[in-house]
Design a protein around this motif. Structure first.
Motif: not given
Length: 76
Positions: A26, A57-58, A62-68, A72
Motif C-alpha cells: 500500500e 481506497q487505500v 476501504t480497499l478490500y470493500s472496493y476490490l470486492g 464500506n
C-alpha cells in the motif's frame, strides 16, 4: 459475463501490472506519481483511473470493500 465480474477482472489486471512494476505494498501504491504510472508497461487510460481509485481506497481504508465490489461498512 456480468458487469461486476468484468470490473473485478479489470481491477485484478491493474493490480497485476502494479505488482509486475514493483508496486507491492500500500505504501508503494501511495507513492506512485503520474510519471511512475506512465512507466508501467502497457498501461491504458482506464487503468490509470483504476490506479487513482486504488490510491483513494487505500487512503480511506476501504480497499478490500472496493476490490470486492461491496460497500464500506465503516461509518465516520
Amino acid at each position: 459475463m456480468s458487469e461486476k465480474r468484468t470490473i473485478f477482472q479489470q481491477r485484478m489486471r491493474v493490480l497485476n501490472k502494479l505488482y509486475n512494476y514493483g508496486c507491492k505494498t500500500e505504501k508503494d501504491l501511495q507513492k506512485l506519481t503520474i510519471e511512475n504510472i506512465l512507466e508501467i508497461n502497457g498501461i491504458t487510460i482506464p487503468e490509470m483511473s483504476v490506479i487513482t481509485e486504488l490510491q483513494k481506497q487505500v487512503k480511506a481504508g476501504t480497499l478490500y470493500s472496493y476490490l470486492g465490489g461491496g460497500e464500506n461498512e465503516q461509518s465516520d
